[in-house]
Design a protein around this motif. Structure first.
Motif, short mmCIF file in Angstrom:
data_model
loop_
_atom_site.label_atom_id
_atom_site.label_comp_id
_atom_site.label_asym_id
_atom_site.label_seq_id
_atom_site.Cartn_x
_atom_site.Cartn_y
_atom_site.Cartn_z
N ARG A 261 0.64 -1.52 0.18
CA ARG A 261 -0.13 -0.21 -0.13
C ARG A 261 1.42 1.18 -0.21
NH1 ARG A 261 -2.87 -3.46 -1.29
NH2 ARG A 261 -4.65 -4.03 -0.39
N CYS B 273 -7.08 7.50 7.90
CA CYS B 273 -8.61 6.07 7.79
C CYS B 273 -9.06 7.68 8.66
CB CYS B 273 -7.83 5.58 9.21
SG CYS B 273 -9.87 4.46 9.54
N GLU C 208 -9.93 1.26 4.55
CA GLU C 208 -8.61 0.24 4.74
C GLU C 208 -7.49 0.12 5.62
OE1 GLU C 208 -7.35 -1.20 0.81
OE2 GLU C 208 -6.75 -2.55 1.71
#
Lengths: 206, 347
Positions: free
Chosen positions: A29, A169, A176
């Motif tokens: 990521r 977040c 995610e």
């Protein structure tokens, strides 16, 4: 919560240390690094740290090394590479070491050079950034954070990877990211040696 | 040095008197030309100095030296700054009677004037205390002649030569190195321990007319130089027109502001105000207290920093902390701060 992005706000330099790159690489990521402002800054020394082959064959980072390299190559126009004297010196030492036979015992030590290159970069920014500009650094190493916080005459804010993921977040709409740490733990723990728990390995060693 | 009756002061019969006479005459000439004597405290009635048992004024008159005394009221106080200990002593606290008979200290600074004085009462640590009015600005040399008394003997002379550093006024300090040697009663006195504390003479910074106190211990020949500064007086009109000058003067010594010729206000440095308050046992007002230095104590622990000597272990540690919610409140606060840099409306 997804807050409204502001394009008219003063530009931010988001400078990376190696640790957030390593961790986000582990879960594939790295794109999250571009979420806050689309562009990140990385010193050549940090780039060297995250793309070189690990010294130890058991280092779990080798598993996602190819992903890190390919991501950096794919996003080279979004990554501002900062050249530093720290890396030049390290490179010279590395070249000399290789020329002398690349004895592993005398390999140039690169510990803390990533943090040193960031400090050097920040020093070079003094007087060059706009008064309202803030330089954001992501760094987890305690000593490195202490060193940065001790710097004067520069508008600087230091955060860690935990803060970064939490902000993704809660403020940048990356739902995610809420499970990122569990994923990182799973990936790292998967590669942990289990000498004590694996009777087969014990027997093989014996 | 024996006591000398008043009559003999005029006769100048002894070498000592001749020497004193010479010094007085020469000094007065110098003083009158340089107007340095103005600050001499005994002229203001603050001190009563005796030379060989006779008041200094009387002795001076005996030598046909005119002393133009000012009334005491015009100079209410003369501050004495102990340069070394940074203590301020009002000269009015000096004993009214300074015995100079056998304990005379003769000294000469520059071409101006060195006066004699001696007391063991004011500074118990000093066997002698001498008062040296001096105007050494522009002086090209400095020389001291000390007469001192040993505990068991009568007065004997110690000559400290080689103190000629004022022409080194470029350096502007008289230091121990400037004292070349010590003669005591004509003999070398190598056992003397001489201390001349630094910073005693700075010709660039001292006012043109300064006083110096010099005291020493005979057993150690411990020389200390004390700076004496005069208290200046300004009118209320000066307060408006020369505020800078008044502030500079007040930094040196308290300044009296007069109104219609009468002292009304005293302006002094904050340090002096604090000292007076402290000595009086009164609380120093908060406005006059020194600003407390910023004490950089140990930084609070960086709860979100990790030891990355082993990067894999650091990642594991961090992940476990995040999953366990350790320091999560701090993380949330930092996340809000982080978002504010990028996102409008972040909490």
């Amino acid at each position: 919560m997804t807050a409204q992005r502001v394009s008219e706000k003063d530009p931010i330099f988001l400078i990376m240390d190696a640790s957030p790159i390593v961790m986000l690489s582990a879960i594939g990521r790295l794109d999250w690094l571009l979420e806050p402002c689309g562009t990140i800054w990385m010193t050549d020394m940090v780039m060297e740290e995250v793309t070189r082959d690990p010294e130890s064959g058991a280092d779990p980072r080798k598993r996602w090394l190819s992903y890190t390299r390919s991501w950096i190559e794919a996003n080279k126009f979004r990554i501002r590479r900062v050249e530093t004297g720290t890396y030049k010196t390290y490179k010279l030492a590395l070249d000399a070491w290789r020329a002398q036979g690349a004895d592993p015992a005398s390999k140039p030590d690169s510990h803390d050079l990533g943090e040193a290159s960031i400090i050097q970069t920040l020093k070079s920014f003094r007087g060059k950034v706009q008064p309202r500009q803030t330089i954001i650094v992501l760094m987890d190493d305690t000593d490195g954070r202490d060193a940065l916080r001790g710097m004067r005459r520069i508008n600087l804010d230091v955060f860690g990877t935990r803060t970064f993921i939490e902000a993704l977040c809660t403020h940048f709409g990356i739902i995610e990211a809420e499970h990122a740490w569990q994923a990182i733990l799973n990936v790292i723990a998967l590669d942990e040696p289990k000498d004590e728990d694996d009777p087969f390995l014990v027997r093989r060693v014996l | 040095m024996p006591d000398v009756p008043p009559s003999k002061c005029r006769k100048k019969s002894t070498p000592e008197l001749a020497h004193i006479d010479r010094i007085f005459r020469r000094s007065w000439i110098q003083l009158s030309t340089k107007d340095a004597f103005e600050s001499y405290p005994c002229r203001f009635g603050l001190l009563h100095v005796e030379v060989f048992g006779h008041p200094l004024d009387e002795c001076l008159r005996a030598h046909q030296i005119d002393v133009h005394s000012k009334p005491f009221d015009s100079v209410p106080a003369v501050a004495v700054v102990h340069e070394y200990e940074k203590r301020l002593i009002g000269l009015q606290k000096l004993p009214r009677h300074l015995d100079l008979r056998e304990h005379a200290l003769l000294a000469e600074i520059g071409l101006v004037r060195l006066e004699v004085g001696g007391t063991s009462g004011l500074f118990p640590q000093f066997h002698r205390l001498s008062i040296l009015p001096a105007d050494i600005v522009g002086a090209t040399w400095i020389r001291c002649l000390f007469l001192l008394n040993q505990a068991s003997n009568s007065a004997r002379a110690a000559r400290i030569t080689g103190v000629h550093s004022v022409h080194k006024a470029a350096r502007a300090f008289v230091t121990l190195e400037d004292i070349g040697r010590i003669d005591f009663a004509g003999l070398e006195y190598p056992d003397c321990k001489v201390e001349m504390h630094q910073g005693i003479v700075d010709t660039r910074q001292q006012p043109r007319t300064s006083l110096f106190l010099c005291g020493f211990l005979t057993n150690e020949l411990n020389i200390r130089i004390l700076r004496v500064m005069t208290m200046r007086s300004f009118s209320s009109l000066d307060l408006q027109q020369q505020s800078g000058e008044i502030q500079r003067a007040a930094a040196q010594a308290p300044v009296v502001i007069t109104s219609h010729g009468k002292p009304r206000v005293v302006v002094m440095s904050v340090d002096e105000f604090r000292r007076l308050k402290t000595e009086a046992g009164e609380e120093v007002p908060a406005e006059a207290r020194p600003r407390q230095p910023t004490v950089l104590g140990p930084e609070s622990e960086d709860l979100l920093g990790y030891d990355e000597r082993d990067p894999v272990d650091a990642v594991l540690h961090m992940a476990k902390d995040a999953i366990g919610g350790i320091n999560q409140d701090l993380v949330r606060q930092e996340a809000d701060r982080f978002a504010k840099h990028f996102v409008q409306g972040a909490k």
